[in-house]
Design a protein around this motif. Structure first.
Motif, PDB file in Angstrom:
ATOM      1  N   ILE A 152      99.439  36.880  14.393  1.00  0.00           N
ATOM      2  CA  ILE A 152      99.557  37.436  13.047  1.00  0.00           C
ATOM      3  C   ILE A 152      99.119  38.878  13.087  1.00  0.00           C
ATOM      4  O   ILE A 152      98.136  39.240  13.747  1.00  0.00           O
ATOM      5  N   GLU A 153      99.877  39.708  12.402  1.00  0.00           N
ATOM      6  CA  GLU A 153      99.561  41.128  12.368  1.00  0.00           C
ATOM      7  C   GLU A 153      99.700  41.676  10.963  1.00  0.00           C
ATOM      8  O   GLU A 153     100.643  41.358  10.253  1.00  0.00           O
ATOM      9  N   GLY A 154      98.756  42.518  10.620  1.00  0.00           N
ATOM     10  CA  GLY A 154      98.892  43.282   9.392  1.00  0.00           C
ATOM     11  C   GLY A 154      99.022  44.737   9.807  1.00  0.00           C
ATOM     12  O   GLY A 154      98.240  45.207  10.633  1.00  0.00           O
ATOM     13  N   VAL A 155     100.042  45.391   9.302  1.00  0.00           N
ATOM     14  CA  VAL A 155     100.274  46.775   9.705  1.00  0.00           C
ATOM     15  C   VAL A 155     100.115  47.686   8.503  1.00  0.00           C
ATOM     16  O   VAL A 155     100.868  47.589   7.536  1.00  0.00           O
ATOM     17  N   ASP A 156      99.126  48.553   8.581  1.00  0.00           N
ATOM     18  CA  ASP A 156      98.960  49.609   7.583  1.00  0.00           C
ATOM     19  C   ASP A 156      98.922  49.062   6.154  1.00  0.00           C
ATOM     20  O   ASP A 156      99.633  49.526   5.274  1.00  0.00           O
ATOM     21  N   LEU A 157      98.053  48.091   5.951  1.00  0.00           N
ATOM     22  CA  LEU A 157      98.013  47.442   4.646  1.00  0.00           C
ATOM     23  C   LEU A 157      97.151  48.215   3.656  1.00  0.00           C
ATOM     24  O   LEU A 157      96.009  48.539   3.945  1.00  0.00           O
ATOM     25  N   THR A 158      97.763  48.483   2.498  1.00  0.00           N
ATOM     26  CA  THR A 158      97.026  49.173   1.449  1.00  0.00           C
ATOM     27  C   THR A 158      97.214  48.417   0.144  1.00  0.00           C
ATOM     28  O   THR A 158      98.328  48.032  -0.192  1.00  0.00           O
TER      29      THR A 158
ATOM     30  N   SER B 273      94.912  47.889   9.578  1.00  0.00           N
ATOM     31  CA  SER B 273      95.787  47.242  10.553  1.00  0.00           C
ATOM     32  C   SER B 273      94.977  46.240  11.349  1.00  0.00           C
ATOM     33  O   SER B 273      93.835  46.518  11.727  1.00  0.00           O
ATOM     34  N   ILE B 274      95.556  45.075  11.580  1.00  0.00           N
ATOM     35  CA  ILE B 274      94.842  44.045  12.323  1.00  0.00           C
ATOM     36  C   ILE B 274      95.850  43.250  13.129  1.00  0.00           C
ATOM     37  O   ILE B 274      96.966  43.010  12.683  1.00  0.00           O
ATOM     38  N   SER B 275      95.476  42.896  14.335  1.00  0.00           N
ATOM     39  CA  SER B 275      96.390  42.123  15.169  1.00  0.00           C
ATOM     40  C   SER B 275      95.602  41.046  15.895  1.00  0.00           C
ATOM     41  O   SER B 275      94.633  41.354  16.600  1.00  0.00           O
ATOM     42  N   ILE B 276      95.993  39.816  15.744  1.00  0.00           N
ATOM     43  CA  ILE B 276      95.255  38.714  16.347  1.00  0.00           C
ATOM     44  C   ILE B 276      96.167  37.976  17.320  1.00  0.00           C
ATOM     45  O   ILE B 276      97.205  37.452  16.924  1.00  0.00           O
TER      46      ILE B 276
ATOM     47  N   ILE C 139     100.175  40.772  -4.959  1.00  0.00           N
ATOM     48  CA  ILE C 139     101.520  41.233  -5.252  1.00  0.00           C
ATOM     49  C   ILE C 139     101.757  42.708  -4.996  1.00  0.00           C
ATOM     50  O   ILE C 139     102.762  43.089  -4.416  1.00  0.00           O
ATOM     51  N   LYS C 140     100.826  43.558  -5.423  1.00  0.00           N
ATOM     52  CA  LYS C 140     101.110  44.980  -5.235  1.00  0.00           C
ATOM     53  C   LYS C 140     100.391  45.486  -3.997  1.00  0.00           C
ATOM     54  O   LYS C 140      99.185  45.699  -4.031  1.00  0.00           O
ATOM     55  N   TRP C 141     101.117  45.612  -2.939  1.00  0.00           N
ATOM     56  CA  TRP C 141     100.507  46.144  -1.726  1.00  0.00           C
ATOM     57  C   TRP C 141     101.586  46.807  -0.895  1.00  0.00           C
ATOM     58  O   TRP C 141     102.778  46.610  -1.117  1.00  0.00           O
ATOM     59  N   SER C 142     101.167  47.609   0.047  1.00  0.00           N
ATOM     60  CA  SER C 142     102.154  48.243   0.926  1.00  0.00           C
ATOM     61  C   SER C 142     101.764  47.985   2.365  1.00  0.00           C
ATOM     62  O   SER C 142     100.598  47.734   2.672  1.00  0.00           O
ATOM     63  N   GLY C 143     102.756  48.053   3.228  1.00  0.00           N
ATOM     64  CA  GLY C 143     102.506  47.794   4.638  1.00  0.00           C
ATOM     65  C   GLY C 143     103.392  46.644   5.087  1.00  0.00           C
ATOM     66  O   GLY C 143     104.396  46.341   4.462  1.00  0.00           O
ATOM     67  N   GLN C 144     102.995  46.025   6.186  1.00  0.00           N
ATOM     68  CA  GLN C 144     103.816  44.937   6.727  1.00  0.00           C
ATOM     69  C   GLN C 144     102.937  43.787   7.191  1.00  0.00           C
ATOM     70  O   GLN C 144     101.837  44.011   7.701  1.00  0.00           O
TER      71      GLN C 144
ATOM     72  N   ARG D 233      88.174  49.649   4.741  1.00  0.00           N
ATOM     73  CA  ARG D 233      88.693  50.122   6.030  1.00  0.00           C
ATOM     74  C   ARG D 233      88.120  49.314   7.180  1.00  0.00           C
ATOM     75  O   ARG D 233      87.063  48.715   7.063  1.00  0.00           O
ATOM     76  N   VAL D 234      88.823  49.352   8.316  1.00  0.00           N
ATOM     77  CA  VAL D 234      88.291  48.703   9.516  1.00  0.00           C
ATOM     78  C   VAL D 234      87.204  49.602  10.094  1.00  0.00           C
ATOM     79  O   VAL D 234      87.457  50.752  10.444  1.00  0.00           O
TER      80      VAL D 234
END
Lengths: 341, 282, 235
Positions: free
Chosen positions: C6-12, C25-28, C56-61, C210-211
């Motif tokens: 699972i990966e979160g890319v540039d989540l805001t 960003s997180i990658s497991i 619901i309202k977020w950006s990234g992947q 933030r990370v």
């Protein structure tokens, strides 16, 4: 939503699950026979006519009850389906569009379909707003039927000319209190059985789960919109059945069948009888008609009596009449068999 | 034409005065009070009886006081105990009250239509834009405006008003602030029901009094409250005026649809924004 | 770089003027148990909400085994193997334990209700109403609903919330055991440091959206910024 919620044991109506299916197979013929017995015991046509109306009311209120049991929302506008079905048959027959049999089928299918499509939009609306929405839809239809004289015949309504037979049965069967009572009673019993089976089916349980916790239902993999819309459509179908039966019996269609008072009467029946149980609303219909017609001869205050019963039931006797009877039966059973309740 | 618009304003103004009490209760308790129409009717009938032995103004006062008292009871014994439960229960109980009050009115005052005379001071006509217009009707418009203004000031500048606005926006947090919510709620609901009663009195000379006037006005109030935004006063004001005008004009131009339009409007608004036009919560 | 389970890319994610997540960003990798820690308000639950589809309202992947699942509803994400549990117990109070697990199982390829009942020690409660069982049992039921069908990725939001020390340790051991046997990738939000240090392979530290740091538990607990962030917020 604790008090009015349906528990798993209530899905079984207080009876151990193993007995239910066997019980259902036994109860249905008994229920049907009871109707036959009743119709022979009562000789007064007036009373039979009243009983017929009561059964039709029971069917409509059962539709209201299903919506609450499975979706957790209250409809104050079920007359919309009841009246629409009647109008569909009436108008189609008046304009000679199709055979009476076809129009009856249409009168069942169209409101159900419309309810499904409408449901896709409106089941998303939260409880209070939903209730008001049902009022608005019902009244909009009423006002339309009332005013659009050219299409609907306006506030006077119109008589329906029936052919000699309907589905191969002589039309008189539908118009005489004795036979019509039997027919409506049979329909009611069948609907109640079907609903009982439905509520225990995977789909039935799913809708209850969605009602309890829509969010978690989604997170375990279910889209909740379609099941809820389908339940709304089911409750509409039952309302339409009642509407068709009423129209067949009365031979008359008018905007009154769409009025909010029809909806609110159905709701009162459902509340008094008990929204928790499949057969609750039907029991409530019996009480309703009894209070209205029989007590109504003794006193003019039957609306107040009904009002008080609604208040008391909503506040303290959440299970309604059906709940009280079930508890009493359970208590008796345990007393008689000497076991702990 | 002018008269049409004025009559639309009269009806709209009346709707506003009636609906305001409902908005107050809804904003505070998040439940529609199905008994609202019955309370309106009760106010009219009580006022009428009082008027028979004295005058219009005393009738209005007595009606307001009785209804305020009933409102207090309603809050204390219905709204407050049921506030944490499913709103359906409260709706059903107020619905039961509707039935009981309806029967009460019929028992005490009978089924016949009654009419309420206009108070003598206001029973003349005024010349407006070259036409004669009934003074009483003009007064209704004025009263609606005064109520709207008074309410806005009250909400904005009084402590109770602040509480009402805060409760409408966020009931939980407001309750947690340590304000004696129970007493204040009771006062607000009492004011709401009193307004229902007063509006009944005001409507008296304009409408025919009958046991069915309650259900009729309940429908109308619901429409106004919903379209205006469940819980919004300014929204209700706009909605009331809007419906008042629509009512008038649609009867002329779209007669077969005129009575249907307000309900369709309600449907559209509830679907598009379950919180109504002006926003707020459902 | 190997694809993460699972990966979160540039989540805001920002709402009401407040930014809960800032370009996180997180990658497991598959099979890892990742702990997500940080002081209150750091954005941990928000991250879980975004990854699970609740926000619901977020950006990234958001990617699951390389596939972009950003536009999928929570129901669809569950069907492709991404499950979650909840911080505030989110079960069906009036249904029996077994009924609700059954309902969940109907959506799964492997309906393993008996297995779940056994592993989570819920067998004795199977026919009881969920509202009638103890809090600890309810927490396990909440977890059980997420574990039905052996999801590929499991997001856990404070599974030990409100549990006693013993219950927490038992739960931790259970999670470790199941995750290893079933090859489940886990992202675990927890305040209970014994649990975190006990079972997590790696940690991601969030602070103010933030990370802040990432590494093995031993590495992370030595980083000065992490210690500072936690001052006054010890678990």
């Amino acid at each position: 939503m604790t008090e009015l919620a349906v528990t798993n044991t209530e899905l079984h109506d207080g009876i151990p699950s193993t007995l239910v299916t066997r019980g259902l197979l036994a109860i249905t013929p008994i229920g049907l026979c009871a109707g036959v017995v009743l119709s022979h015991l009562v000789s007064s046509n007036l009373l039979l006519s009243l009983m017929t109306q009561a059964v039709i009311g029971a069917i409509l209120s059962t539709g209201v009850g299903v919506l609450y049991r499975q979706n957790g929302v209250v409809s104050f506008g079920h007359a919309a389906f009841y009246g629409s079905a009647a109008y569909i048959v009436g108008l189609a027959t008046r304009h000679g569009v199709a055979s009476i049999e076809a129009t009856i089928i249409l009168a069942l299918v169209l409101p159900t379909l419309a309810a499904f499509l409408l449901g896709l939009v409106i089941v998303r609306v939260p409880g209070t707003a939903f209730a008001m929405l049902t009022i608005a839809i019902g009244q909009a239809l009423f006002e339309f039927a009332n005013k659009a004289r050219d299409i609907t015949g306006g506030d006077e309504g119109f008589r329906i000319e029936f052919p000699a037979t309907i589905f191969g049965t002589p039309t008189s069967v539908f118009q005489k209190p004795g036979t019509m009572f039997l027919l409506c009673w049979a329909v009611l019993v069948l609907i109640l059985c079907a609903l009982h089976v439905f509520s225990r089916s995977p789909f039935g349980r799913l809708t209850v789960a969605i009602r309890e916790n829509q969010e978690r239902a989604q997170f375990i993999g279910y889209t909740t919109l379609i099941p809820r819309a389908m339940t709304y459509a089911l409750s509409a179908l039952i309302g339409a059945v009642a509407g068709v039966l009423a129209m067949l019996y009365n031979g008359f269609v008018s905007p009154d069948s769409l009025h909010v008072s029809v909806s609110s009467d159905a709701l009162i029946m459902a509340v008094i009888g008990g929204l928790k149980f499949v057969w609750g609303p039907a029991a409530g219909a019996v009480v309703f008609f009894f209070v209205k017609e029989i007590a109504g001869d003794v006193t003019e205050h039957w609306p107040a009596i009904l009002g008080i019963i609604v208040i008391v039931t909503s506040l303290w006797l959440r299970g309604g009449l059906a709940g009280a009877l079930t508890s009493a039966a359970g208590f008796l059973r345990h007393r008689l068999s000497g076991t702990e309740p | 034409m002018i008269v049409h618009i004025l009559n639309g304003l009269v009806y709209g103004g009346l709707l506003y005065i009636v609906a305001v009490g409902l908005v107050l209760v809804f904003g505070l308790r998040q439940v529609p009070n199905f008994a609202h129409g019955s309370l309106f009717m009760l106010g009219a009938y009580i006022g009428l009886s009082t008027l028979m032995v004295s005058n219009f103004w005393l009738g209005m006062l007595v009606g307001a006081l009785v209804l305020a008292f009933l409102g207090g009871l309603l809050d204390r014994f219905v709204f407050r105990p049921l506030q944490d439960e499913d709103h359906v229960v409260t709706m059903l109980v107020t619905f039961g009250i509707l039935l009981v009050v309806g029967d009460l009115v019929q028992t005490v005052w009978g089924k016949d239509f009654r009419s309420m005379p206009t108070p003598p001071i206001l029973s003349g006509t005024v010349e407006l834009f070259g036409r004669m217009f009934p003074t009483y009707r003009l007064m209704v418009i004025l009263v609606a405006a005064i109520v709207a203004l008074g309410l806005t000031l009250w909400l904005r500048y009084s402590r109770i008003g602040l509480f009402v606005r805060a409760s409408s926006a966020d009931p939980q947090t407001t309750a947690a602030q340590g304000v004696d919510t129970d007493s204040v709620s009771m006062i607000v609901v009492a004011v709401g029901t009193a307004l229902a009663g007063v509006s009944g009195m005001i409507a008296g000379p304009l409408l025919v009094l009958s046991p069915s006037m309650g259900s009729f006005i309940l429908m109308e109030s619901f429409i106004v409250v919903v379209v205006g935004g469940l819980g919004s006063f300014s929204g209700a004001f706009v909605a009331a005026l809007l419906i008042g005008q629509i009512n008038n004009f649609s009867v002329v131009y779209l007669p077969w649809m005129s009575t249907m339009i307000p309900f369709l409007l309600m449907v559209v608004v509830l679907i598009w924004r379950p919180t109504g036009l002006a926003g707020g919560r459902a | 770089m190997t694809m993460g389970a699972i990966e979160g890319v540039d989540l805001t994610r920002a709402f009401g003027g407040f930014t809960a997540l800032k370009s996180v960003s997180i990658s497991i990798p598959e099979g890892e148990i990742r702990g997500l820690i940080g002081p209150n308000g750091a954005g941990k639950s928000t991250l879980i909400d975004v990854l699970s589809g609740r926000a619901i309202k977020w950006s990234g992947q958001v990617k699951l085994f390389g596939e972009d699942v950003s536009s999928l509803s929570p129901a669809r994400r569950r069907c492709v193997g991404l499950a979650r549990s909840f911080q505030r117990t989110n079960i069906f109070p009036d249904l029996t334990v077994i009924d609700q697990l059954d309902i969940a199982a109907r959506r799964a390829e492997q309906p393993n209700v008996s297995e779940i009942l056994r592993e989570l020690d819920l067998k004795r409660h199977a026919k009881r109403r969920a509202a009638d069982i103890s809090y600890g049992d309810q927490r396990r039921l909440d977890l059980g609903l997420a574990l039905i069908g052996r999801p590929r990725v499991l997001l856990l939001d404070e599974p030990a919330a409100g549990l006693t020390v013993q219950e927490s340790m038992d739960l931790a051991a259970l999670l470790r055991d199941l995750a290893t046997r079933w090859r489940v990738t886990v992202l675990l939000v927890e305040h209970d440091m014994d649990v975190v240090f006990g079972i997590c392979d790696r940690l991601t530290v969030l602070h103010l959206g933030r990370v802040l740091a990432e590494g093995t538990p031993d590495e992370v607990k030595r980083i000065p910024e992490v210690i500072t962030a936690y001052l006054g917020d010890a678990a």
